[in-house]
Scaffold this motif. Structure first.
Motif, mmCIF file in Angstrom:
data_model
loop_
_atom_site.group_PDB
_atom_site.id
_atom_site.type_symbol
_atom_site.label_atom_id
_atom_site.label_comp_id
_atom_site.label_asym_id
_atom_site.label_seq_id
_atom_site.Cartn_x
_atom_site.Cartn_y
_atom_site.Cartn_z
ATOM 1 N N GLY A 273 22.301 32.689 57.778
ATOM 2 C CA GLY A 273 21.675 32.946 59.074
ATOM 3 C C GLY A 273 22.608 33.572 60.081
ATOM 4 O O GLY A 273 22.257 33.674 61.260
ATOM 5 N N TYR A 295 17.436 38.305 58.096
ATOM 6 C CA TYR A 295 17.930 37.063 57.491
ATOM 7 C C TYR A 295 19.261 37.325 56.785
ATOM 8 O O TYR A 295 19.633 38.468 56.495
ATOM 9 C CB TYR A 295 16.915 36.505 56.483
ATOM 10 C CG TYR A 295 16.869 37.277 55.178
ATOM 11 C CD1 TYR A 295 17.585 36.850 54.060
ATOM 12 C CD2 TYR A 295 16.123 38.454 55.071
ATOM 13 C CE1 TYR A 295 17.557 37.569 52.871
ATOM 14 C CE2 TYR A 295 16.089 39.168 53.894
ATOM 15 C CZ TYR A 295 16.807 38.731 52.792
ATOM 16 O OH TYR A 295 16.790 39.442 51.624
ATOM 17 N N ASN A 297 21.232 35.066 53.597
ATOM 18 C CA ASN A 297 21.206 33.850 52.763
ATOM 19 C C ASN A 297 22.537 33.555 52.083
ATOM 20 O O ASN A 297 22.630 32.633 51.277
ATOM 21 C CB ASN A 297 20.106 33.954 51.701
ATOM 22 C CG ASN A 297 20.257 35.197 50.835
ATOM 23 O OD1 ASN A 297 21.192 35.971 51.010
ATOM 24 N ND2 ASN A 297 19.334 35.392 49.910
ATOM 25 N N CYS A 306 22.715 41.569 59.049
ATOM 26 C CA CYS A 306 21.697 40.776 58.357
ATOM 27 C C CYS A 306 20.718 41.722 57.667
ATOM 28 O O CYS A 306 20.710 42.932 57.923
ATOM 29 C CB CYS A 306 20.956 39.884 59.358
ATOM 30 S SG CYS A 306 22.019 38.630 60.129
ATOM 31 N N CYS A 309 13.574 41.426 56.866
ATOM 32 C CA CYS A 309 12.611 40.606 56.129
ATOM 33 C C CYS A 309 11.589 41.497 55.419
ATOM 34 O O CYS A 309 11.192 42.551 55.932
ATOM 35 C CB CYS A 309 11.873 39.666 57.083
ATOM 36 S SG CYS A 309 12.936 38.412 57.848
ATOM 37 N N CYS A 325 9.456 34.383 56.340
ATOM 38 C CA CYS A 325 10.865 34.763 56.436
ATOM 39 C C CYS A 325 11.499 34.052 57.630
ATOM 40 O O CYS A 325 10.916 33.986 58.719
ATOM 41 C CB CYS A 325 10.981 36.276 56.598
ATOM 42 S SG CYS A 325 12.686 36.873 56.752
ATOM 43 N N THR A 326 12.684 33.492 57.429
ATOM 44 C CA THR A 326 13.471 32.894 58.509
ATOM 45 C C THR A 326 14.839 33.563 58.504
ATOM 46 O O THR A 326 15.126 34.400 57.650
ATOM 47 C CB THR A 326 13.630 31.375 58.310
ATOM 48 O OG1 THR A 326 14.488 31.141 57.176
ATOM 49 C CG2 THR A 326 12.286 30.696 58.063
ATOM 50 N N ARG A 327 15.695 33.181 59.440
ATOM 51 C CA ARG A 327 17.021 33.807 59.463
ATOM 52 C C ARG A 327 17.893 33.342 58.297
ATOM 53 O O ARG A 327 18.951 33.913 58.048
ATOM 54 C CB ARG A 327 17.720 33.530 60.795
ATOM 55 C CG ARG A 327 18.115 32.088 61.050
ATOM 56 C CD ARG A 327 18.690 31.943 62.450
ATOM 57 N NE ARG A 327 19.147 30.590 62.760
ATOM 58 C CZ ARG A 327 20.390 30.169 62.597
ATOM 59 N NH1 ARG A 327 21.306 30.991 62.104
ATOM 60 N NH2 ARG A 327 20.726 28.938 62.914
#
Length: 470
Positions: A273, A295, A297, A306, A309, A325-327
């Motif tokens: 994140g 994101y 990972n 990053c 998504c 999708c999350t960070r």
């Protein structure tokens, strides 16, 4: 017809085929001579371990044992050849070793006036050496190298011998361990005139004299004490403090660390994140949170950005939306039943039955079905194989051919295998008592077989005559 009836009444795996067939042929010949009615003696069927020798016009067909290193595992066959095989376990008795398929007598080193360097093994002869203490390496006799320890030096041996270790003389030392050095080092003299030095320990055969500097703001180098550097006087930051035998290391900027004697900024590693924002002027930088719609990972990384998504494709009827999708992770997809995901799309699981095969491993979320050629196969490392079969006492293993399953078969008469849960491909010859017992058993069986044949032949003759009349 009569011989077919003969085979049906006497399965070959439970009888001595050559003996019975010889008796049958003799009786048939006698019947032909007396009655003039010929009997059919050509349809000879052989059993396991035998091959067929075809008639030459004067002699009838006959079954004979397979030659050495060949086998035949078919039942009720008329094959005139056996299959060659390399599966054969041969062992020699004590005092002999195996080479080129034969047993050779082990060499007796004492009779040659030599010393045994290596004992005779199952597949290798003994190795004889000239001198006691030699070892065998690469089939040659050599003296094993001697390594000395602390306070010792090596005295080389004569005529290629290993040599020996001796203690250092007074006034000399050796501080290396497990070495082959031929001398010791001379002890250093302590300089009593140097007011900055302090003697901590006298010289012994294990180490030189040990000295230190009298004051903590000095360090020892080349046998003398030197003043530790004061970083603040140079307008720098102390990266590493002055040590007993090392000077202070000064760095240009705050936050630097000393690695391999040099000042560097300690690298910053970011977590899931986050992404790395590089520092200016060689500084370490810092970690920032991924913006919305992106994101990361990875753990303990130095990525400077990053990842975007992935949007869920609602038009794909095979896909199932599992998670947003999350960070910390990308959008998560899944496949419907009877589909698997290969990383980019969903594909239909293979149905082995439609291919005429068997399911070795069922279709999973991220892996297609694995189909095998034979029932009972298991999948290991993506390959179909049969689970190993272990035989019990009194059996030997017959490896399967062309991917077929292994099987266990009973040992032949006159041999035995006492092992349990094994995969040995041969049986051992039994001792004399076992041989005599089995010989007696075989003799009893022959008697019963002869009686059966004597009863069977008249019946077969009547059937043959009735068949001819019809």
């Amino acid at each position: 017809m009569s011989y077919l009836l003969f085979l049906l009444l006497f399965p070959e795996e439970t009888m001595n085929v050559p003996l019975l067939y010889t008796i049958y042929i003799a009786l048939a010949h006698q019947f032909e001579t007396s009655s003039g009615v010929p009997l059919d003696t050509s349809l000879v069927s052989c059993g396991p371990g035998q091959k067929l020798v075809l008639a030459d016009g004067q002699k009838p067909d006959v079954c004979v044992p397979c030659p050495s290193r060949q086998y035949q595992d078919k039942q009720q066959h008329r094959q005139d050849e056996c299959t060659r095989t390399s599966y054969r376990i041969v062992a020699c008795i004590d005092g002999y070793y195996l080479r080129d398929g034969r047993c050779h007598k082990c060499t007796d080193c004492a009779s040659l006036g030599k010393v045994q360097g290596r004992a005779c093994k199952a597949d290798r002869d003994a190795v004889c050496c000239d001198v006691e203490g030699m070892v065998v390496k690469d089939e040659k006799c050599t003296f094993e190298p001697v390594y000395c320890g602390l306070g010792e030096f090596l005295v080389p041996g004569s005529h290629g011998k290993s040599g020996s270790c001796q203690t250092c003389d007074l006034g000399y030392f050796q501080d290396k361990n497990y070495h082959r050095l031929n001398n010791c080092n001379k002890c250093s003299n302590f300089d009593h005139q140097n007011p900055r030095l302090v003697l901590e320990d006298e010289c012994t055969r294990f180490h030189n004299i040990r000295v230190r500097c009298m004051r903590d703001d000095f360090y020892l180098h080349d046998g003398d004490c030197h003043t530790c550097t004061n970083c603040s006087l140079q307008g720098k930051i102390q990266g590493r403090a002055c040590q007993v035998d090392q000077d202070t290391i000064c760095c240009d900027q705050e936050g630097m660390v000393v690695i391999n004697g040099k000042c560097v900024f300690e690298p910053v590693y970011c977590g899931p994140g986050e992404y790395l924002v590089l520092g200016s002027n060689g500084q370490s930088g810092s970690c920032e949170i991924c913006p919305s719609g992106q994101y990361q990972n990875k753990s303990k990384h130095r990525s400077i950005e990053c990842l975007p998504c992935t949007e869920f494709d609602t038009s794909n009827a095979r896909l199932v939306h599992v998670d947003e999708c999350t960070r910390f992770h990308n959008t998560r997809f899944g496949c419907k039943e009877q589909f698997y995901f290969d990383g980019s799309d969903c594909h239909t699981c293979t149905k082995c039955a439609l291919l005429g095969k068997y399911t070795g491993k069922a279709c999973a979320k991220k892996q297609n079905t694995v189909c095998c050629d034979f029932e009972g196969m298991i999948v290991k490392s993506g390959t179909c194989t049969f689970a190993p079969i272990y035989c019990k006492a009194g059996e030997y293993l017959v490896p399967g051919k062309s991917g077929q399953k292994d099987e266990c078969r009973p040992c032949e008469i006159g041999s035995h295998n006492p092992e349990h849960q094994h995969r040995m491909m041969a049986c051992y010859a039994v001792d004399g008592e076992g041989d005599s017992t089995r010989a007696s058993t075989r003799a009893s069986r022959r008697t019963v077989y002869v009686l059966y044949v004597l009863l069977l032949v008249p019946v077969a003759i009547l059937l043959q005559m009735n068949f001819d009349i019809l």
